[in-house]
Write a protein that holds these residues in place. Structure first.
Motif, PDB file in Angstrom:
ATOM      1  N   ALA A 112       0.863  -1.183   0.000  1.00 57.15           N
ATOM      2  CA  ALA A 112       0.000   0.000   0.000  1.00 57.15           C
ATOM      3  C   ALA A 112       0.895   1.227   0.000  1.00 57.15           C
ATOM      4  O   ALA A 112       2.096   1.142   0.273  1.00 57.15           O
ATOM      5  N   ALA A 113       0.307   2.374  -0.321  1.00 58.76           N
ATOM      6  CA  ALA A 113       1.083   3.610  -0.436  1.00 58.76           C
ATOM      7  C   ALA A 113       0.370   4.747   0.269  1.00 58.76           C
ATOM      8  O   ALA A 113      -0.874   4.833   0.252  1.00 58.76           O
ATOM      9  N   CYS A 134       0.235   3.857  -9.709  1.00 64.79           N
ATOM     10  CA  CYS A 134      -0.229   2.994  -8.622  1.00 64.79           C
ATOM     11  C   CYS A 134      -1.646   2.486  -8.887  1.00 64.79           C
ATOM     12  O   CYS A 134      -1.984   1.342  -8.557  1.00 64.79           O
ATOM     13  N   ALA A 135      -2.472   3.345  -9.480  1.00 63.90           N
ATOM     14  CA  ALA A 135      -3.836   2.931  -9.799  1.00 63.90           C
ATOM     15  C   ALA A 135      -3.834   1.778 -10.800  1.00 63.90           C
ATOM     16  O   ALA A 135      -4.591   0.807 -10.668  1.00 63.90           O
ATOM     17  N   GLU A 136      -2.975   1.870 -11.816  1.00 67.96           N
ATOM     18  CA  GLU A 136      -2.893   0.800 -12.805  1.00 67.96           C
ATOM     19  C   GLU A 136      -2.390  -0.494 -12.190  1.00 67.96           C
ATOM     20  O   GLU A 136      -2.768  -1.580 -12.618  1.00 67.96           O
ATOM     21  N   ALA A 137      -1.524  -0.384 -11.172  1.00 66.82           N
ATOM     22  CA  ALA A 137      -0.994  -1.572 -10.508  1.00 66.82           C
ATOM     23  C   ALA A 137      -1.917  -2.085  -9.414  1.00 66.82           C
ATOM     24  O   ALA A 137      -1.648  -3.137  -8.825  1.00 66.82           O
ATOM     25  N   GLY A 138      -3.010  -1.360  -9.127  1.00 67.71           N
ATOM     26  CA  GLY A 138      -3.950  -1.804  -8.104  1.00 67.71           C
ATOM     27  C   GLY A 138      -3.425  -1.673  -6.691  1.00 67.71           C
ATOM     28  O   GLY A 138      -3.778  -2.473  -5.821  1.00 67.71           O
ATOM     29  N   ILE A 139      -2.561  -0.680  -6.441  1.00 67.92           N
ATOM     30  CA  ILE A 139      -1.997  -0.479  -5.105  1.00 67.92           C
ATOM     31  C   ILE A 139      -2.922   0.420  -4.294  1.00 67.92           C
ATOM     32  O   ILE A 139      -3.218   1.548  -4.710  1.00 67.92           O
ATOM     33  N   PRO A 140      -3.426  -0.029  -3.142  1.00 67.92           N
ATOM     34  CA  PRO A 140      -4.260   0.825  -2.295  1.00 67.92           C
ATOM     35  C   PRO A 140      -3.491   2.070  -1.867  1.00 67.92           C
ATOM     36  O   PRO A 140      -2.293   2.006  -1.579  1.00 67.92           O
ATOM     37  N   ARG A 141      -4.184   3.213  -1.820  1.00 69.40           N
ATOM     38  CA  ARG A 141      -3.529   4.485  -1.536  1.00 69.40           C
ATOM     39  C   ARG A 141      -4.315   5.317  -0.524  1.00 69.40           C
ATOM     40  O   ARG A 141      -5.545   5.276  -0.511  1.00 69.40           O
ATOM     41  N   ALA A 142      -3.571   6.050   0.286  1.00 68.07           N
ATOM     42  CA  ALA A 142      -4.149   7.054   1.178  1.00 68.07           C
ATOM     43  C   ALA A 142      -3.407   8.358   0.948  1.00 68.07           C
ATOM     44  O   ALA A 142      -2.340   8.385   0.325  1.00 68.07           O
ATOM     45  N   ILE A 143      -3.975   9.451   1.451  1.00 71.19           N
ATOM     46  CA  ILE A 143      -3.357  10.771   1.292  1.00 71.19           C
ATOM     47  C   ILE A 143      -3.132  11.384   2.657  1.00 71.19           C
ATOM     48  O   ILE A 143      -4.043  11.445   3.490  1.00 71.19           O
ATOM     49  N   ALA A 144      -1.888  11.823   2.891  1.00 70.88           N
ATOM     50  CA  ALA A 144      -1.547  12.563   4.100  1.00 70.88           C
ATOM     51  C   ALA A 144      -1.230  13.994   3.690  1.00 70.88           C
ATOM     52  O   ALA A 144      -0.284  14.234   2.929  1.00 70.88           O
ATOM     53  N   VAL A 145      -2.016  14.936   4.175  1.00 70.62           N
ATOM     54  CA  VAL A 145      -1.826  16.346   3.841  1.00 70.62           C
ATOM     55  C   VAL A 145      -0.893  16.960   4.872  1.00 70.62           C
ATOM     56  O   VAL A 145      -1.236  17.079   6.054  1.00 70.62           O
ATOM     57  N   ALA A 146       0.306  17.333   4.420  1.00 71.85           N
ATOM     58  CA  ALA A 146       1.313  17.908   5.309  1.00 71.85           C
ATOM     59  C   ALA A 146       1.318  19.428   5.205  1.00 71.85           C
ATOM     60  O   ALA A 146       0.771  20.005   4.266  1.00 71.85           O
ATOM     61  N   LYS A 147       1.941  20.055   6.196  1.00 71.40           N
ATOM     62  CA  LYS A 147       2.148  21.509   6.222  1.00 71.40           C
ATOM     63  C   LYS A 147       0.826  22.291   6.243  1.00 71.40           C
ATOM     64  O   LYS A 147       0.771  23.433   5.776  1.00 71.40           O
ATOM     65  N   LEU A 148      -0.217  21.657   6.774  1.00 71.45           N
ATOM     66  CA  LEU A 148      -1.483  22.375   6.896  1.00 71.45           C
ATOM     67  C   LEU A 148      -1.362  23.521   7.898  1.00 71.45           C
ATOM     68  O   LEU A 148      -2.141  24.478   7.857  1.00 71.45           O
ATOM     69  N   ASP A 149      -0.362  23.433   8.772  1.00 71.21           N
ATOM     70  CA  ASP A 149      -0.187  24.478   9.784  1.00 71.21           C
ATOM     71  C   ASP A 149       0.509  25.714   9.245  1.00 71.21           C
ATOM     72  O   ASP A 149       0.552  26.753   9.918  1.00 71.21           O
ATOM     73  N   ARG A 250     -12.435  -3.007   3.350  1.00 71.18           N
ATOM     74  CA  ARG A 250     -12.774  -3.639   2.072  1.00 71.18           C
ATOM     75  C   ARG A 250     -12.664  -2.639   0.923  1.00 71.18           C
ATOM     76  O   ARG A 250     -12.122  -2.950  -0.148  1.00 71.18           O
ATOM     77  N   GLU A 251     -13.155  -1.425   1.152  1.00 66.29           N
ATOM     78  CA  GLU A 251     -13.108  -0.404   0.107  1.00 66.29           C
ATOM     79  C   GLU A 251     -11.665   0.027  -0.204  1.00 66.29           C
ATOM     80  O   GLU A 251     -11.309   0.258  -1.356  1.00 66.29           O
ATOM     81  N   VAL A 252     -10.828   0.120   0.833  1.00 71.47           N
ATOM     82  CA  VAL A 252      -9.430   0.489   0.624  1.00 71.47           C
ATOM     83  C   VAL A 252      -8.710  -0.606  -0.154  1.00 71.47           C
ATOM     84  O   VAL A 252      -7.944  -0.332  -1.086  1.00 71.47           O
ATOM     85  N   HIS A 253      -8.957  -1.861   0.215  1.00 72.62           N
ATOM     86  CA  HIS A 253      -8.317  -2.976  -0.489  1.00 72.62           C
ATOM     87  C   HIS A 253      -8.683  -2.975  -1.966  1.00 72.62           C
ATOM     88  O   HIS A 253      -7.854  -3.313  -2.826  1.00 72.62           O
ATOM     89  N   ASP A 254      -9.923  -2.619  -2.275  1.00 77.05           N
ATOM     90  CA  ASP A 254     -10.392  -2.619  -3.664  1.00 77.05           C
ATOM     91  C   ASP A 254     -10.081  -1.316  -4.395  1.00 77.05           C
ATOM     92  O   ASP A 254     -10.503  -1.134  -5.546  1.00 77.05           O
ATOM     93  N   ALA A 256     -11.383   1.432  -3.981  1.00 81.30           N
ATOM     94  CA  ALA A 256     -12.605   2.193  -4.193  1.00 81.30           C
ATOM     95  C   ALA A 256     -12.708   3.367  -3.232  1.00 81.30           C
ATOM     96  O   ALA A 256     -13.562   4.243  -3.393  1.00 81.30           O
ATOM     97  N   LEU A 257     -11.859   3.389  -2.226  1.00 83.19           N
ATOM     98  CA  LEU A 257     -11.839   4.476  -1.247  1.00 83.19           C
ATOM     99  C   LEU A 257     -10.391   4.793  -0.914  1.00 83.19           C
ATOM    100  O   LEU A 257      -9.585   3.896  -0.666  1.00 83.19           O
ATOM    101  N   HIS A 258     -10.076   6.099  -0.899  1.00 78.45           N
ATOM    102  CA  HIS A 258      -8.743   6.553  -0.531  1.00 78.45           C
ATOM    103  C   HIS A 258      -8.884   7.445   0.698  1.00 78.45           C
ATOM    104  O   HIS A 258      -9.300   8.605   0.596  1.00 78.45           O
ATOM    105  N   PRO A 259      -8.565   6.917   1.885  1.00 82.36           N
ATOM    106  CA  PRO A 259      -8.706   7.726   3.101  1.00 82.36           C
ATOM    107  C   PRO A 259      -7.687   8.850   3.144  1.00 82.36           C
ATOM    108  O   PRO A 259      -6.591   8.751   2.583  1.00 82.36           O
ATOM    109  N   ALA A 260      -8.054   9.925   3.812  1.00 86.27           N
ATOM    110  CA  ALA A 260      -7.189  11.100   3.904  1.00 86.27           C
ATOM    111  C   ALA A 260      -7.157  11.594   5.340  1.00 86.27           C
ATOM    112  O   ALA A 260      -8.113  11.422   6.101  1.00 86.27           O
ATOM    113  N   LEU A 261      -6.037  12.212   5.699  1.00 82.50           N
ATOM    114  CA  LEU A 261      -5.886  12.806   7.022  1.00 82.50           C
ATOM    115  C   LEU A 261      -4.829  13.891   6.946  1.00 82.50           C
ATOM    116  O   LEU A 261      -4.100  13.994   5.954  1.00 82.50           O
ATOM    117  N   ALA A 262      -4.762  14.698   7.999  1.00 83.01           N
ATOM    118  CA  ALA A 262      -3.790  15.786   8.067  1.00 83.01           C
ATOM    119  C   ALA A 262      -2.640  15.393   8.979  1.00 83.01           C
ATOM    120  O   ALA A 262      -2.835  14.720  10.000  1.00 83.01           O
TER     121      ALA A 262
END
Length: 692
Positions: A112-113, A134-149, A250-254, A256-262
């Motif tokens: 995962a990435a 990564c999408a073409e390779a089917g790698i689950p992904r999340a987003i970390a938003v940095a420097k929000l401060d 399940r959604e992350v594995h597929d 279909a969902l990319h979770p995000a956080l700060a």
């Protein structure tokens, strides 16, 4: 604060099975804060102290001298982190494009990435391209938003920018933790599924209307993909956190969902991200491909990278895809160009010990289960990408390594450096597959081919610091050639008498130019035996020796027909050496009565460029005397340009193309042929093939 705790500080827990492993790669451009986030995660997991030090006292990340000097990561770093009974192998990758080979290795072994994007510059074009890869390779992904401060944009604004840049569908990018702000600065967060608070967030923050709305939106998005959850949601029935976590997993594995956080440099978001990785990211048994992740199956492991330790020697980082790797095992090494037969004893290796990497340290481990990453010292016969197994199975597929296209010619600084250079370069090339070593047979230059200036600086620094070899860089030369521009005749006369046998040979040659690419033809039309038959091969030998040296600029002479038409010999003083010398003299004499033209190598160039930079790249190719042959559509928004460009104009093209396209274009080159140098630029390129 999260109630999920780490293992004892500084010690990774034993892993009960692959389901308790997570392999996660951090992806992002230089400067977004990947390494800072990695250290925050290590701190949250209890593996380092507040000063960013490993428990025993060494730095955790970017500890190589070149990384400190260049202020960015150069190598793939692995940080094993204990969290909530699981082991997270965190892979911190370089963000600089020169070190894409390390990034590719990290992508290959991760399950995962986490894309780290900066709130000050959310999505760069290289990041967007990596996301789609990564999408073409089917790698689950999340987003970390940095420097929000430090940014003026809000969290939701950044997610909207990411959504648009990545071309995501509705409901696929969702925050799973709501950041809590105090005076506009993030100070904590709330888990949208459980209501758990982190940092300075309070229960009143968790009950805020904005958090409640975000939670309902997330639950609606997750429920829409599950009939049971959807029925409960529509009927207003309560949905417990465990069901929602399973739905998100399940959604992350597929994908279909990319979770995000700060996340912030102060450590906000670290515990939340560790929780997310353990609860929602896939373990190695979910990996796509032939390797099953079963610790009881036959061994299938792969060498990811190789490093050198001044005390231990070669250390290989290995990912175990199937089976279990243990000390004292005998493994068969296979890979491209190797035999897979078990009788090939030269490819057999014995595993002595296993260690877990963390910063500069290597900590002994008893075994490595399927899915884990481990270091193997003194694995002398293995190369990066090689497979370790039982010899009965095919080698695992390797990953693409960027083609090094920037030439860096080097010379040893002293005789002592010359004595050590060969061995040092062999080790360096074994550790870095993005380096290609060339001993050019035409220019006699020793050339290190690198991916860019930063990569070249790192390679030269490693030669100095790790292997104590000092080299000087010199101007790059291309392999120019000479040819005759007109027909000519030459006379060579060698007559010397100094007591005893003398030297006597006379040759008359005719030289005619041939079409480019024809090579060299040697003929003889000697009448009446003026040159005895047994000396004609000597004439040809002398001609070809002079051809290799050239006749005007020191470059090899090609594309000519040379005919021996007359000559004289002496019954006593003529010899093989004499006729070789006379033939060379005749060829040089012919050159003095003819126009000599230069030939330069031309490369077939393919440039894949975003449409917005196509005009600038085309203009630049024309300025390099390139002939654009055509274009074709690539992936969405990309065009592939095909051109023929003199190689002397490409010496620094990797650097200049990157600047021209903001790091979004890539190119490939192959040698095509030699062509006549235009008279207008002949003077500029004649200086030993150096770019003017």
């Amino acid at each position: 604060m999260s109630d999920r705790t780490s293992a004892r500080a500084g010690q990774a827990p034993p892993v009960s099975g692959p389901d308790r492993l997570r392999n996660v790669v951090l992806i992002g451009c230089s400067g977004v804060g990947k390494t800072t986030l990695a250290e925050s995660l290590a701190l949250a997991a209890g593996m380092i102290g507040r000063a960013g030090q490993v428990t025993e006292g060494t730095t955790v990340s970017d500890f190589e001298p070149i990384e400190t000097k260049q202020q960015h990561s150069v190598h793939l770093a692995v940080l094993p982190l204990p969290w909530n009974g699981a082991k997270i192998n965190l892979l911190d990758t370089p963000g600089h494009p020169d070190f894409a080979a390390e990034l590719r290795a990290g992508l290959h072994v991760a399950d995962a990435a986490v894309f780290v994007v900066s709130a000050t510059d959310p999505v760069t074009e290289p990041t967007r391209l990596l996301w789609h890869e990564c999408a073409e390779a089917g790698i689950p992904r999340a987003i970390a938003v940095a420097k929000l401060d430090v940014a003026r944009a809000g969290f939701e604004d950044i997610l909207t920018a990411c959504h648009d840049a990545f071309g995501l569908g509705p409901d696929t990018l969702r925050p799973v933790y709501a950041p809590v702000l105090r005076d506009g600065v993030p100070c904590g967060s709330v888990d949208l599924l459980t209501g758990r608070t982190y940092g300075e967030a309070t229960e009143s923050d968790a009950a805020a209307p904005s958090v409640a709305a975000a939670r309902e939106s997330l639950i609606e998005a997750v429920s829409g993909q599950d009939d049971t959850l959807l029925e409960r949601f529509l009927s207003g029935e309560p949905i417990d956190a465990a069901m929602l976590e399973e739905g998100i997993r399940r959604e992350v594995h597929d994908c279909a969902l990319h979770p995000a956080l700060a996340v912030t440099d102060a450590g906000l978001g670290a515990a939340e991200l560790l929780d997310l990785v353990v609860t929602s990211f896939p373990d190695p048994t979910h990996r796509r491909g032939p390797a099953s992740g079963d610790p009881d199956s036959p061994l299938a492991a792969q060498v990811v990278r190789i490093a050198s330790d001044p005390y231990v020697g070669r250390i290989s980082l290995v990912r175990v895809f199937a089976g279990t790797l243990r000390p004292d095992m005998h493994v068969h090494v296979s890979g491209p160009g190797r035999s897979t037969a078990t009788t090939d004893t030269e490819s057999d290796e014995r595993i002595t010990t296993l260690t877990s990497p963390f910063g500069k340290q290597q900590r002994p481990v008893r075994e490595a289960l399927a899915g884990d990453l481990v270091c193997v010292p003194r694995l002398s016969g293995a190369r990066i990408g090689d497979t370790l197994g039982d010899g009965e199975h095919d080698a695992l597929e390797s990953w693409p390594v960027p083609e090094p296209l920037l030439p860096v010619p080097i010379e040893p600084h002293s005789k002592a450096d010359d004595d050590k250079l060969t061995q040092a370069l062999a080790r360096l090339c074994a550790e870095d597959p993005a380096v290609r070593l060339e001993q050019n047979p035409d220019t006699h230059q020793l050339v290190l081919w690198c991916t860019g200036e930063a990569h070249a600086d790192a390679v030269l620094d490693q030669l100095r610091s790790r292997y104590a070899v000092h080299v000087d860089t010199v101007p790059y030369q291309v392999a120019l050639q000479e040819t005759f521009g007109s027909a000519s005749s030459g006379h060579g006369r060698l007559v010397k008498q100094s007591g005893g046998h003398g030297q006597y040979a006379i040759c008359d040659l005719q030289v005619e130019p041939l079409p480019t690419g024809s090579g060299v033809e040697f003929c003889e039309h000697v009448v009446g035996g003026a040159v005895p038959r047994h000396f004609i091969p000597s004439v040809e030998k002398g001609v070809r020796a002079q051809l290799s040296k050239g006749v005007a600029t020191g470059h090899p002479l090609v594309d000519v027909r040379i005919t021996l038409v007359d000559g004289k010999a002496h019954s006593v003083d003529s010899s093989d050496a004499a006729f070789q010398t006379a033939a060379a003299m005749a060829l040089k004499d012919a050159a003095e009565h003819a126009s000599i033209r230069l030939l330069e190598p031309v490369a077939a160039v393919s440039v894949l460029v975003p449409d917005e930079y196509q005009g600038a790249v085309l203009s630049d190719l024309s300025g390099r005397r390139g002939r654009v042959l055509g274009s074709e559509l690539g992936d969405e928004g990309m065009t592939r340009l095909r051109a023929e460009v003199p190689e002397i104009e490409l010496a620094r093209y990797p650097i200049e193309l990157r600047a021209l396209s903001r790091g979004t274009a890539e190119f490939a080159r192959t040698h095509l042929r030699h062509e006549l140098v235009p008279a207008a630029v002949a003077d500029r390129v004649s200086g030993n093939g150096r770019p003017g």
